[in-house]
Design a protein around this motif. Structure first.
Motif, short mmCIF file in Angstrom:
data_model
loop_
_atom_site.label_atom_id
_atom_site.label_comp_id
_atom_site.label_asym_id
_atom_site.label_seq_id
_atom_site.Cartn_x
_atom_site.Cartn_y
_atom_site.Cartn_z
N GLY A 9 -23.80 19.74 -18.94
CA GLY A 9 -23.00 19.55 -17.73
C GLY A 9 -21.82 20.49 -17.68
N SER A 10 -21.14 20.69 -18.83
CA SER A 10 -19.99 21.59 -18.84
C SER A 10 -20.41 23.04 -18.64
CB SER A 10 -19.21 21.43 -20.15
OG SER A 10 -20.00 21.84 -21.26
N VAL A 11 -21.59 23.41 -19.16
CA VAL A 11 -22.10 24.77 -18.92
C VAL A 11 -22.35 24.97 -17.43
CG1 VAL A 11 -24.08 26.30 -19.27
CG2 VAL A 11 -23.10 25.07 -21.21
N LEU A 12 -22.97 23.99 -16.80
CA LEU A 12 -23.27 24.09 -15.37
C LEU A 12 -21.98 24.11 -14.54
CD1 LEU A 12 -25.64 24.29 -13.43
CD2 LEU A 12 -25.72 21.79 -13.37
N ARG A 13 -21.05 23.22 -14.87
CA ARG A 13 -19.79 23.19 -14.12
C ARG A 13 -18.99 24.47 -14.33
NH1 ARG A 13 -19.94 17.87 -16.09
NH2 ARG A 13 -18.55 18.44 -17.80
N GLY A 14 -18.98 24.98 -15.56
CA GLY A 14 -18.27 26.22 -15.83
C GLY A 14 -18.85 27.39 -15.07
N SER A 15 -20.18 27.42 -14.96
CA SER A 15 -20.83 28.49 -14.22
C SER A 15 -20.42 28.46 -12.75
CB SER A 15 -22.35 28.36 -14.35
OG SER A 15 -23.02 29.28 -13.51
N ILE A 16 -20.27 27.26 -12.19
CA ILE A 16 -19.90 27.11 -10.78
C ILE A 16 -18.42 27.39 -10.56
CG2 ILE A 16 -19.74 25.46 -8.88
CD1 ILE A 16 -22.22 24.06 -10.11
N SER A 17 -17.57 26.81 -11.42
CA SER A 17 -16.12 26.99 -11.22
C SER A 17 -15.69 28.43 -11.43
CB SER A 17 -15.35 26.07 -12.18
OG SER A 17 -15.61 26.42 -13.54
N GLY A 18 -16.40 29.16 -12.27
CA GLY A 18 -16.06 30.56 -12.50
C GLY A 18 -16.31 31.44 -11.29
N GLN A 19 -17.10 30.96 -10.34
CA GLN A 19 -17.43 31.76 -9.14
C GLN A 19 -16.92 31.07 -7.87
OE1 GLN A 19 -18.67 34.71 -9.75
NE2 GLN A 19 -18.84 34.17 -11.92
N ARG A 20 -15.90 30.22 -8.00
CA ARG A 20 -15.49 29.42 -6.84
C ARG A 20 -14.99 30.28 -5.67
NH1 ARG A 20 -12.20 28.26 -11.12
NH2 ARG A 20 -10.03 28.97 -11.06
N ARG A 21 -14.37 31.43 -5.95
CA ARG A 21 -13.90 32.26 -4.84
C ARG A 21 -15.09 32.80 -4.04
NH1 ARG A 21 -12.68 37.71 -4.24
NH2 ARG A 21 -13.16 38.11 -6.42
N HIS A 22 -16.08 33.34 -4.75
CA HIS A 22 -17.27 33.84 -4.05
C HIS A 22 -18.02 32.70 -3.37
CE1 HIS A 22 -16.79 37.86 -5.56
NE2 HIS A 22 -16.84 37.46 -6.82
N LEU A 23 -18.06 31.54 -4.03
CA LEU A 23 -18.77 30.41 -3.44
C LEU A 23 -18.09 29.92 -2.18
CD1 LEU A 23 -19.70 28.30 -6.62
CD2 LEU A 23 -21.21 29.71 -5.22
N GLY A 24 -16.75 29.93 -2.17
CA GLY A 24 -16.02 29.50 -0.98
C GLY A 24 -16.30 30.40 0.22
N VAL A 25 -16.23 31.72 -0.02
CA VAL A 25 -16.49 32.67 1.07
C VAL A 25 -17.94 32.56 1.54
CG1 VAL A 25 -16.55 35.11 1.69
CG2 VAL A 25 -14.68 34.23 0.28
N ALA A 26 -18.87 32.50 0.57
CA ALA A 26 -20.29 32.40 0.93
C ALA A 26 -20.57 31.14 1.71
CB ALA A 26 -21.15 32.44 -0.34
N SER A 27 -19.95 30.03 1.30
CA SER A 27 -20.18 28.75 2.01
C SER A 27 -19.71 28.83 3.45
CB SER A 27 -19.47 27.62 1.27
OG SER A 27 -19.99 27.45 -0.03
N LEU A 28 -18.54 29.44 3.67
CA LEU A 28 -18.02 29.55 5.03
C LEU A 28 -18.98 30.35 5.92
CD1 LEU A 28 -14.20 30.14 4.42
CD2 LEU A 28 -15.31 28.11 5.35
N PHE A 29 -19.43 31.48 5.42
CA PHE A 29 -20.34 32.31 6.21
C PHE A 29 -21.67 31.60 6.46
CE2 PHE A 29 -17.72 36.08 5.00
CZ PHE A 29 -17.52 36.56 6.29
N LEU A 30 -22.22 30.97 5.44
CA LEU A 30 -23.52 30.31 5.60
C LEU A 30 -23.42 29.05 6.45
CD1 LEU A 30 -25.03 30.81 2.03
CD2 LEU A 30 -25.66 31.98 4.13
N ILE A 31 -22.28 28.38 6.38
CA ILE A 31 -22.07 27.26 7.30
C ILE A 31 -22.06 27.75 8.74
CG2 ILE A 31 -20.31 25.62 8.12
CD1 ILE A 31 -19.66 25.08 5.16
N GLY A 32 -21.39 28.90 8.95
CA GLY A 32 -21.42 29.49 10.28
C GLY A 32 -22.82 29.85 10.72
#
Length: 564
Positions: A9-32
């Motif tokens: 779980g910590s490996v998976l969470r670390g993989s996600i949290s390490g890319q939160r800036r890219h994930l935030g931008v990608a989520s906004l565009f894909l939500i649009g």
């Protein structure tokens, strides 16, 4: 390595949290993008109600322009959103590989214990990719949620029953999709485990193909690989079957849900409770909902696989080190005095041995296990169970592992060569600008180079497979001699060399290592003849010592061990 236990779980969470800036931008565009997709059937319904039914050209042109702008927006949003998602995926994958490489290359060792190289490679490639792709899947999942929200709001405005159907029916459907993904997660782990085992066995067999041919063991090797490969195939088929069943079940559940939505919408239109445009929009939204619902199924499947892979990565990262990490730097200069004080480990019991600075010592072990244990302790690959290995009066355990191995270099019998030229291999452990010719000559590796097509610049295949056994040994020995460590430990460096060449190598080792401590674990009479002193190890202890010629005459057990 951190003392905090690493979980999947910590490996998976670390993989996600390490890319939160890219994930935030990608989520906004894909939500649009998904919101724009959901608006397409709504706008088509508006065009029908506001322009086609009324026959007003200006209204038709306006709403067609709005529809065109919506298509432009959703197209650009997907382009930039997908780009950021893939970037997050690739960067997370790379970060996990770097973490695994750092753990495997940790000077304290331990990560390779019980794992074949092919298995570690599979974890670093396939499992890291499965965890990294979650960073591509999550923005798509958030965008699918946004699509459902937009569709539900639009349906509520068109018809309250349809909107409520979407809002109340989607959560149970998502929960069912989650439950359907459990078998995929359970079978993904064994699939990767057995595939890694097959890869490891294949790499092991390829590395030893010459030995296998030499002893006529090809049939046994083939049977071993076929058995391992069959296990991997069965696991893969089970995992693939679970994945196919899962996708089919998700598709059936989604189709059933959408059929209900279409049926309710059709009945409302027949009763005149919604307009023609509203009916078109409702049917279009019902068809559109297949996409976000399918995305939920795909995202859930990727997360299920990622959990299993993250657990495998965590196992490697959590592997305890093989040796403790001292903090004392190696003395400068190192005089080369080595002492083994009541050393107990493996087959050695209260083993005592003292090597003077600059001495060329021969060690003859009647039991090869004694030699291997001694190499592991001298090479700082293990911490002894008792006693100590001292360098210049300080236990090796107090030095950092890299400093200890730099001061006491163990050249193993099965030392591997790397892809590159002969010159690159010999100079790999030497400092830049070092003169490699003396080491080449001492190991008779200059003769190897002269016999090759382009001499020292001849490319060597991986693990030196393009060379004969004797050629590989001489190049590996030249590499160890070129490193010029204060203490050099050699293990049977000439077993594949002819007697004449072996005698020249023995003289070369004595000349080039004059004044520096050298320990040779061997039973070769040619090598032992040039030593200052020889010790005989039997039963885990030193039982005799002296000059090679004297021991041949005075010790029957030594004579039998060396001349057998």
């Amino acid at each position: 390595m951190s003392s905090v236990e690493i979980t999947g779980g910590s490996v998976l969470r670390g993989s996600i949290s390490g890319q939160r800036r890219h994930l935030g931008v990608a989520s906004l565009f894909l939500i649009g993008h998904q919101a724009g997709e959901a608006l397409v059937p709504v706008l088509v319904g508006v065009v029908i109600d506001e322009a086609v039914t009324t026959g007003e050209p200006s209204a038709l042109a306006f709403w067609l322009l709005v529809l065109a702008l919506d298509f432009a927006m959703l197209s650009l949003s997907y382009r930039y959103g997908a780009r950021r998602s893939w970037l997050a995926d690739v960067l997370a994958d790379q970060q996990l590989r770097l973490q695994l490489a750092e753990r495997v290359l940790d000077p304290r060792g331990g990560a390779e214990a019980g794992r074949l190289p092919g298995s570690l490679a599979t974890i670093a490639v396939a499992d890291a990719k499965r965890v990294g792709i979650v960073n591509f899947a999550l923005p798509l999942g958030l965008a699918a949620v946004a699509a459902l929200v937009v569709a539900a709001i639009a349906l509520l405005r068109i018809s309250l029953p349809l909107g409520l159907l979407i809002l109340l029916g989607t959560p149970p459907l998502l929960y069912a999709v989650h439950l359907l993904g459990k078998p995929v997660e359970r079978r993904s782990g064994p699939e990767q485990e057995r595939a890694a085992a097959a890869s490891g066995v294949a790499a092991d067999l390829v590395a030893g193909v010459r030995v296998l041919k030499g002893i006529g063991a090809e049939p046994a090797a083939v049977r071993r690989y076929v058995g391992t490969s069959q296990d991997a195939l069965v696991a893969t088929l089970r995992a693939t079957g679970a994945q196919a069943w899962y996708q089919g079940a998700v598709l059936a559940a989604n189709g059933t849900f959408l059929a209900v939505v279409a049926l309710v919408g059709g009945r409302l239109a027949a009763q005149g409770e919604i307009s023609i445009g509203g009916l078109v929009a409702a049917v279009g939204l019902a068809q559109f909902l297949l996409t976000p619902l399918s995305i939920f199924g795909w995202v859930n499947g990727r997360i299920a696989q990622a959990r299993a892979s993250a657990a495998r990565i965590a196992e490697v990262l959590n592997t305890p080190p093989a040796v403790t990490a001292g903090e004392r730097p190696a003395p400068d200069p190192v005089s080369g005095a080595v002492r083994l004080r009541t050393l107990t480990h493996g087959t050695l019991h209260e083993f005592d041995l003292e090597v003077s600075p600059g001495e060329l010592l021969g060690v003859v072990a009647s039991d090869p296990a004694d030699a291997v244990t001694l190499l592991h302790c001298l090479g700082r690959e293990v911490d002894p169970d008792g006693g100590a290995v001292e360098l210049d009066g300080i236990p090796l355990t107090e030095y950092t592992p890299s400093d200890a191995r730099g001061a006491v270099l163990v050249a193993a019998h099965d030392a591997e060569l790397f892809s590159g030229t002969v010159w690159d291999n010999v100079g790999a452990a030497a400092g830049g600008g070092a003169d490699l010719e003396p080491a080449m000559a001492a190991a008779q590796a200059d003769q190897v180079a002269d016999a090759l097509p382009t001499g020292r610049d001849t490319e060597i295949a991986e693990q030196g497979r393009s060379l004969s056994g004797g050629q590989r040994q001489r190049v590996a020995l030249a590499r160890a001699l070129a490193a010029a460590p204060p203490v050099l430990v050699l293990h049977d460096p000439t077993t594949a060399v002819d007697p004449v060449t072996e005698a020249r190598i023995a003289a070369g080792i004595r000349d080039i290592r004059r004044g520096r401590t050298t320990i040779m674990l061997t039973t070769s009479p040619a090598l032992l003849a040039v030593t200052d002193r020889v010790v005989l190890v039997d039963g885990g202890r030193v039982t005799a010592q002296g000059r090679h010629a004297d021991l041949l005459h005075t010790d029957a057990h030594y004579r039998k061990t060396v001349l057998a």
